[in-house]
Design an enzyme around this catalytic site. Structure first.
Site, PDB file in Angstrom:
ATOM      1  N   SER A  81       0.852  -1.200   0.000  1.00 65.92           N
ATOM      2  CA  SER A  81       0.000   0.000   0.000  1.00 65.92           C
ATOM      3  C   SER A  81       0.883   1.245   0.000  1.00 65.92           C
ATOM      4  O   SER A  81       1.975   1.241   0.573  1.00 65.92           O
ATOM      5  CB  SER A  81      -0.884   0.044   1.244  1.00 65.92           C
ATOM      6  OG  SER A  81      -1.579   1.277   1.321  1.00 65.92           O
ATOM      7  N   TYR A  96      -1.522   0.112  10.251  1.00 64.75           N
ATOM      8  CA  TYR A  96      -1.620  -0.528   8.928  1.00 64.75           C
ATOM      9  C   TYR A  96      -0.430  -0.133   8.061  1.00 64.75           C
ATOM     10  O   TYR A  96       0.229  -0.978   7.444  1.00 64.75           O
ATOM     11  CB  TYR A  96      -2.932  -0.076   8.283  1.00 64.75           C
ATOM     12  CG  TYR A  96      -3.150  -0.494   6.849  1.00 64.75           C
ATOM     13  CD1 TYR A  96      -3.494  -1.799   6.512  1.00 64.75           C
ATOM     14  CD2 TYR A  96      -3.066   0.448   5.818  1.00 64.75           C
ATOM     15  CE1 TYR A  96      -3.728  -2.164   5.196  1.00 64.75           C
ATOM     16  CE2 TYR A  96      -3.305   0.090   4.491  1.00 64.75           C
ATOM     17  CZ  TYR A  96      -3.632  -1.220   4.180  1.00 64.75           C
ATOM     18  OH  TYR A  96      -3.870  -1.569   2.874  1.00 64.75           O
TER      19      TYR A  96
HETATM   20  N1  LIG Z   1      -8.908  -0.778  -0.938  1.00 64.65           N
HETATM   21  C1  LIG Z   1      -7.881   0.052  -0.783  1.00 64.65           C
HETATM   22  O1  LIG Z   1      -8.024   1.300  -0.745  1.00 64.65           O
HETATM   23  C2  LIG Z   1      -6.469  -0.497  -0.705  1.00 64.65           C
HETATM   24  C3  LIG Z   1      -5.400   0.408  -0.786  1.00 64.65           C
HETATM   25  C4  LIG Z   1      -4.102  -0.065  -0.690  1.00 64.65           C
HETATM   26  C5  LIG Z   1      -3.884  -1.421  -0.530  1.00 64.65           C
HETATM   27  N2  LIG Z   1      -4.940  -2.282  -0.438  1.00 64.65           N
HETATM   28  C6  LIG Z   1      -4.635  -3.700  -0.252  1.00 64.65           C
HETATM   29  O2  LIG Z   1      -5.237  -4.434  -1.300  1.00 64.65           O
HETATM   30  C7  LIG Z   1      -5.423  -5.786  -0.866  1.00 64.65           C
HETATM   31  C8  LIG Z   1      -6.798  -6.242  -1.265  1.00 64.65           C
HETATM   32  O3  LIG Z   1      -7.783  -5.468  -0.572  1.00 64.65           O
HETATM   33  P1  LIG Z   1      -9.149  -5.004  -1.247  1.00 64.65           P
HETATM   34  O4  LIG Z   1      -9.119  -3.529  -1.366  1.00 64.65           O
HETATM   35  O5  LIG Z   1      -9.401  -5.821  -2.441  1.00 64.65           O
HETATM   36  O6  LIG Z   1     -10.206  -5.283  -0.095  1.00 64.65           O
HETATM   37  P2  LIG Z   1     -11.191  -6.499   0.159  1.00 64.65           P
HETATM   38  O7  LIG Z   1     -12.068  -6.725  -1.010  1.00 64.65           O
HETATM   39  O8  LIG Z   1     -11.814  -6.200   1.479  1.00 64.65           O
HETATM   40  O9  LIG Z   1     -10.207  -7.739   0.264  1.00 64.65           O
HETATM   41  C9  LIG Z   1      -9.481  -8.058   1.418  1.00 64.65           C
HETATM   42  C10 LIG Z   1      -9.284  -9.549   1.353  1.00 64.65           C
HETATM   43  O10 LIG Z   1      -8.430 -10.010   2.397  1.00 64.65           O
HETATM   44  C11 LIG Z   1      -8.980 -11.222   2.873  1.00 64.65           C
HETATM   45  N3  LIG Z   1      -8.470 -11.533   4.186  1.00 64.65           N
HETATM   46  C12 LIG Z   1      -8.390 -10.727   5.258  1.00 64.65           C
HETATM   47  N4  LIG Z   1      -7.879 -11.390   6.302  1.00 64.65           N
HETATM   48  C13 LIG Z   1      -7.619 -12.650   5.855  1.00 64.65           C
HETATM   49  C14 LIG Z   1      -7.093 -13.802   6.455  1.00 64.65           C
HETATM   50  N5  LIG Z   1      -6.713 -13.817   7.749  1.00 64.65           N
HETATM   51  N6  LIG Z   1      -6.968 -14.929   5.732  1.00 64.65           N
HETATM   52  C15 LIG Z   1      -7.354 -14.931   4.428  1.00 64.65           C
HETATM   53  N7  LIG Z   1      -7.872 -13.876   3.792  1.00 64.65           N
HETATM   54  C16 LIG Z   1      -8.001 -12.754   4.520  1.00 64.65           C
HETATM   55  C17 LIG Z   1     -10.474 -10.969   2.856  1.00 64.65           C
HETATM   56  O11 LIG Z   1     -11.169 -12.174   2.987  1.00 64.65           O
HETATM   57  P3  LIG Z   1     -12.765 -12.186   3.233  1.00 64.65           P
HETATM   58  O12 LIG Z   1     -13.370 -12.076   1.874  1.00 64.65           O
HETATM   59  O13 LIG Z   1     -12.983 -13.506   3.872  1.00 64.65           O
HETATM   60  O14 LIG Z   1     -13.076 -11.029   4.145  1.00 64.65           O
HETATM   61  C18 LIG Z   1     -10.610 -10.321   1.500  1.00 64.65           C
HETATM   62  O15 LIG Z   1     -10.639 -11.280   0.467  1.00 64.65           O
HETATM   63  C19 LIG Z   1      -5.140  -5.795   0.641  1.00 64.65           C
HETATM   64  O16 LIG Z   1      -3.829  -6.275   0.856  1.00 64.65           O
HETATM   65  C20 LIG Z   1      -5.195  -4.327   1.012  1.00 64.65           C
HETATM   66  O17 LIG Z   1      -4.410  -4.038   2.144  1.00 64.65           O
HETATM   67  C21 LIG Z   1      -6.230  -1.861  -0.534  1.00 64.65           C
END
Ligand SMILES: NC(=O)c1ccc[n+]([C@@H]2O[C@H](COP(=O)([O-])OP(=O)(O)OC[C@H]3O[C@@H](n4cnc5c(N)ncnc54)[C@H](OP(=O)(O)O)[C@@H]3O)[C@@H](O)[C@H]2O)c1
Length: 245
Positions: A138, A151
């Site tokens: 991130s 985070y």
């Molecule tokens: N959205 C943003 O603004 C943003 C910005 C920078 C970086 N990111 C990064 O992008 C990545 C994907 O996030 P996203 O935005 O696509 O959000 P998201 O749709 O909420 O996805 C997060 C994912 O992580 C999974 N997860 C969380 N804890 C877990 C665990 N203990 N074991 C297995 N799976 C787990 C969740 O599973 P469940 O479906 O079971 O909840 C979900 O599939 C993450 O690494 C996040 O930090 C996001």
């Protein structure tokens, strides 16, 4: 065609990347903690053209489960060409300030777990002689900020780990990609008011696939975040402390 393992395959960003892999017929192995959420995604990816879409349920916080998951992925795919590590949680910063256990839990999911997992994957790819590991970090890791430093610090630790791993593997045919999204409209940010800096998951998924194809070492997505974070990193501390970032 590539054999690709996606860990955190129910992530909105990962799903958008996976659709692009599926459309070109890649063989996928999808790992997530919730089987009920994962099954329809796997079905959809098969319809979109994935030559395989095997599934595996794993809570990534359980470090002891990583080895069996990788064994199952090798059984399903034969050879693992690429891995996308996408899982993460956005913790409540104030809860982390009030309760050390919450801060440690956030670090466990966002730093300790992916570091353990990527270590195991890298060793397997090194033995096999080729591969790519792409990990979603991130922009929050580029400078600790009051609003989300638990985070951000976990993502910073993860990014430094990936830098070192890339250095270790520089003479091999194994590539390491650090993906730094900015603000993305996904379930993770559902509680945050959306402004013009928000990107959609489709755009970020597309950037990830392009970067994996090009074997890039690091990307910001969308790309303008590289400039934003360069400026934020340069702001002198006394000025920075007068902001509410
Ligand atoms: N959205 C943003 O603004 C943003 C910005 C920078 C970086 N990111 C990064 O992008 C990545 C994907 O996030 P996203 O935005 O696509 O959000 P998201 O749709 O909420 O996805 C997060 C994912 O992580 C999974 N997860 C969380 N804890 C877990 C665990 N203990 N074991 C297995 N799976 C787990 C969740 O599973 P469940 O479906 O079971 O909840 C979900 O599939 C993450 O690494 C996040 O930090 C996001």
């Amino acid at each position: 065609m590539s054999n690709i393992v996606i860990i955190g395959a129910t992530s909105a960003i990962a799903e958008r990347a996976a659709r692009r892999f599926a459309e070109r017929g890649d063989a996928l192995y999808l790992v997530a903690r919730r089987a009920d959420k994962l099954a329809p995604i796997a079905e959809d990816l098969k319809v979109r053209g994935a030559s395989q879409a095997g599934t595996h349920t794993m809570d990534a916080d359980d470090l002891d489960a990583h080895g069996a998951m990788l064994d199952a992925a090798v059984d399903a795919l034969g050879v693992i060409d690429q891995v996308l590590v996408a899982y993460g949680t956005l913790p409540d910063q104030q809860a982390c300030e009030a309760d050390p256990a919450s801060a440690v839990a956030a670090w466990h999911t966002n730093a300790v777990s992916p570091i353990a997992l990527v270590t195991a994957i890298a060793n397997r790819l090194e033995a096999q002689g080729h591969g790519l590991i792409a990990v979603i970090g991130s922009v929050a890791g580029d400078r600790g900020r009051a609003s989300n430093y638990v985070y951000g610090s976990a993502k910073a630790g993860l990014a430094a780990f990936l830098d070192g791993l890339r250095h270790r593997l520089a003479d091999t045919d194994i590539d390491i990609l650090t993906i730094k999204p900015g603000l993305v409209d996904t379930p993770m940010t559902a509680e945050i008011d959306k402004g013009p800096l928000f990107a959609d998951a489709e755009r970020v998924g597309r950037d990830i696939v392009t970067a994996m194809d090009k074997r890039r070492a690091e990307i910001y997505t969308p790309g303008f975040w590289r400039l934003i974070m360069a400026i934020i990193r340069m702001v002198p501390r006394p000025v920075f402390h007068r902001t509410k970032l």
